[in-house]
Design a protein around this motif. Structure first.
Motif, PDB file in Angstrom:
ATOM      1  N   GLU A  34       0.830  -1.212   0.000  1.00  0.00           N
ATOM      2  CA  GLU A  34       0.000   0.000   0.000  1.00  0.00           C
ATOM      3  C   GLU A  34       0.862   1.258   0.000  1.00  0.00           C
ATOM      4  O   GLU A  34       0.540   2.241  -0.649  1.00  0.00           O
ATOM      5  N   ALA A  35       1.971   1.227   0.761  1.00  0.00           N
ATOM      6  CA  ALA A  35       2.833   2.400   0.873  1.00  0.00           C
ATOM      7  C   ALA A  35       3.400   2.807  -0.479  1.00  0.00           C
ATOM      8  O   ALA A  35       3.584   3.996  -0.749  1.00  0.00           O
ATOM      9  N   LYS A  36       3.682   1.851  -1.338  1.00  0.00           N
ATOM     10  CA  LYS A  36       4.227   2.171  -2.659  1.00  0.00           C
ATOM     11  C   LYS A  36       3.207   2.906  -3.528  1.00  0.00           C
ATOM     12  O   LYS A  36       3.568   3.503  -4.534  1.00  0.00           O
ATOM     13  N   ASN A  37       1.947   2.869  -3.124  1.00  0.00           N
ATOM     14  CA  ASN A  37       0.891   3.578  -3.854  1.00  0.00           C
ATOM     15  C   ASN A  37       0.467   4.856  -3.139  1.00  0.00           C
ATOM     16  O   ASN A  37      -0.622   5.387  -3.416  1.00  0.00           O
ATOM     17  N   ARG A  54       1.312  13.201  -4.695  1.00  0.00           N
ATOM     18  CA  ARG A  54       1.897  12.474  -5.819  1.00  0.00           C
ATOM     19  C   ARG A  54       1.261  12.947  -7.118  1.00  0.00           C
ATOM     20  O   ARG A  54       0.039  12.976  -7.238  1.00  0.00           O
ATOM     21  N   ASN A  55       2.085  13.305  -8.047  1.00  0.00           N
ATOM     22  CA  ASN A  55       1.578  13.826  -9.313  1.00  0.00           C
ATOM     23  C   ASN A  55       1.405  12.742 -10.372  1.00  0.00           C
ATOM     24  O   ASN A  55       1.403  13.038 -11.558  1.00  0.00           O
ATOM     25  N   GLY A  56       1.291  11.507  -9.954  1.00  0.00           N
ATOM     26  CA  GLY A  56       1.075  10.409 -10.880  1.00  0.00           C
ATOM     27  C   GLY A  56       2.345   9.693 -11.302  1.00  0.00           C
ATOM     28  O   GLY A  56       2.294   8.631 -11.890  1.00  0.00           O
ATOM     29  N   SER A  57       3.493  10.273 -11.015  1.00  0.00           N
ATOM     30  CA  SER A  57       4.751   9.650 -11.416  1.00  0.00           C
ATOM     31  C   SER A  57       5.190   8.605 -10.390  1.00  0.00           C
ATOM     32  O   SER A  57       4.630   8.496  -9.304  1.00  0.00           O
ATOM     33  N   GLN A  58       6.230   7.869 -10.755  1.00  0.00           N
ATOM     34  CA  GLN A  58       6.808   6.882  -9.851  1.00  0.00           C
ATOM     35  C   GLN A  58       7.515   7.593  -8.701  1.00  0.00           C
ATOM     36  O   GLN A  58       7.959   8.731  -8.847  1.00  0.00           O
ATOM     37  N   LEU A  59       7.629   6.923  -7.560  1.00  0.00           N
ATOM     38  CA  LEU A  59       8.405   7.483  -6.458  1.00  0.00           C
ATOM     39  C   LEU A  59       9.870   7.527  -6.860  1.00  0.00           C
ATOM     40  O   LEU A  59      10.383   6.596  -7.478  1.00  0.00           O
ATOM     41  N   LYS A  71      10.039  20.607   2.386  1.00  0.00           N
ATOM     42  CA  LYS A  71       9.342  20.452   3.672  1.00  0.00           C
ATOM     43  C   LYS A  71       8.900  19.009   3.894  1.00  0.00           C
ATOM     44  O   LYS A  71       8.911  18.507   5.004  1.00  0.00           O
ATOM     45  N   CYS A  72       8.508  18.337   2.810  1.00  0.00           N
ATOM     46  CA  CYS A  72       8.112  16.930   2.890  1.00  0.00           C
ATOM     47  C   CYS A  72       8.582  16.212   1.641  1.00  0.00           C
ATOM     48  O   CYS A  72       8.318  16.661   0.528  1.00  0.00           O
ATOM     49  N   SER A  73       9.297  15.114   1.830  1.00  0.00           N
ATOM     50  CA  SER A  73       9.784  14.307   0.716  1.00  0.00           C
ATOM     51  C   SER A  73       9.316  12.874   0.910  1.00  0.00           C
ATOM     52  O   SER A  73       9.293  12.364   2.021  1.00  0.00           O
ATOM     53  N   VAL A  74       8.949  12.250  -0.195  1.00  0.00           N
ATOM     54  CA  VAL A  74       8.567  10.841  -0.182  1.00  0.00           C
ATOM     55  C   VAL A  74       9.397  10.161  -1.263  1.00  0.00           C
ATOM     56  O   VAL A  74       9.432  10.613  -2.407  1.00  0.00           O
ATOM     57  N   CYS A  75      10.080   9.089  -0.881  1.00  0.00           N
ATOM     58  CA  CYS A  75      10.955   8.414  -1.841  1.00  0.00           C
ATOM     59  C   CYS A  75      10.986   6.918  -1.559  1.00  0.00           C
ATOM     60  O   CYS A  75      10.527   6.448  -0.517  1.00  0.00           O
ATOM     61  N   LEU A  76      11.555   6.196  -2.508  1.00  0.00           N
ATOM     62  CA  LEU A  76      11.664   4.745  -2.421  1.00  0.00           C
ATOM     63  C   LEU A  76      13.086   4.378  -2.038  1.00  0.00           C
ATOM     64  O   LEU A  76      14.037   4.696  -2.751  1.00  0.00           O
ATOM     65  N   ASN A  77      13.220   3.738  -0.879  1.00  0.00           N
ATOM     66  CA  ASN A  77      14.536   3.310  -0.405  1.00  0.00           C
ATOM     67  C   ASN A  77      14.757   1.886  -0.888  1.00  0.00           C
ATOM     68  O   ASN A  77      14.407   0.918  -0.217  1.00  0.00           O
ATOM     69  N   ASN A  78      15.322   1.763  -2.083  1.00  0.00           N
ATOM     70  CA  ASN A  78      15.514   0.429  -2.647  1.00  0.00           C
ATOM     71  C   ASN A  78      16.808  -0.223  -2.194  1.00  0.00           C
ATOM     72  O   ASN A  78      17.111  -1.333  -2.572  1.00  0.00           O
ATOM     73  N   SER A  79      17.586   0.468  -1.334  1.00  0.00           N
ATOM     74  CA  SER A  79      18.774  -0.168  -0.757  1.00  0.00           C
ATOM     75  C   SER A  79      18.416  -0.940   0.511  1.00  0.00           C
ATOM     76  O   SER A  79      19.201  -1.725   1.006  1.00  0.00           O
ATOM     77  N   ALA A  80      17.218  -0.702   1.045  1.00  0.00           N
ATOM     78  CA  ALA A  80      16.762  -1.431   2.237  1.00  0.00           C
ATOM     79  C   ALA A  80      16.162  -2.765   1.808  1.00  0.00           C
ATOM     80  O   ALA A  80      15.684  -2.925   0.693  1.00  0.00           O
TER      81      ALA A  80
END
Length: 144
Positions: A34-37, A54-59, A71-80
């Motif tokens: 769910e978080a990835k969406n 989210r503007n419709g693009s990938q994280l 002020k707020c960032s959302v990203c995908l931590n693919n090293s974890a």
């Protein structure tokens, strides 16, 4: 293009640090599908405006420039392992009722330690990180 992005990141960090004394980051993470969406991060006490939408693009992948540039960032931590979604908020106040939301409603995130920001080279061997300010004429960091 890379120099412009680096300069923008440095200026945003310096601006945040200068205006707030020292930037205070709060982080949340989730490895759920769910978080990835995730679609938005907002204060449930406010009727208008989101911290992030989210503007419709990938994280974007988590990097120091993607994490500490707003002020707020959302990203995908693919090293974890497993891959996690990271939400980073700057100077979050205790009065905020933070909500992370996806297409099916609220998404559960856990508060976590923020990743250490990579230091950013300004000139020569001088560096700047979110807790420092720099005099641009000599690029010698000094504590706030």
């Amino acid at each position: 293009m890379q120099i412009t992005a680096l300069a923008t990141t440095v200026l945003l960090i310096l601006f945040t640090t200068f205006n707030t004394g020292k930037a205070n980051y709060t982080c949340y993470s989730s490895s759920s599908m769910e978080a990835k969406n995730i679609r938005s991060v907002y204060d449930d006490h406010q009727n208008t405006g989101d911290f992030w939408y989210r503007n419709g693009s990938q994280l974007v992948p988590c990097t120091s420039s993607s994490i500490y540039s707003s002020k707020c960032s959302v990203c995908l931590n693919n090293s974890a392992t497993p891959e996690t979604v990271l939400v980073v908020l700057c100077n979050l106040t205790s009065s905020v009722n933070l909500v992370m939301e996806g297409p099916n409603g609220h998404i559960s995130f856990n508060r976590t330690d923020c990743p250490q920001p990579e230091t950013i080279e300004v000139r020569g061997s001088s560096t700047v990180s979110p807790g420092l300010t720099t005099r641009l004429e000599d690029s010698k960091p000094r504590g706030v």
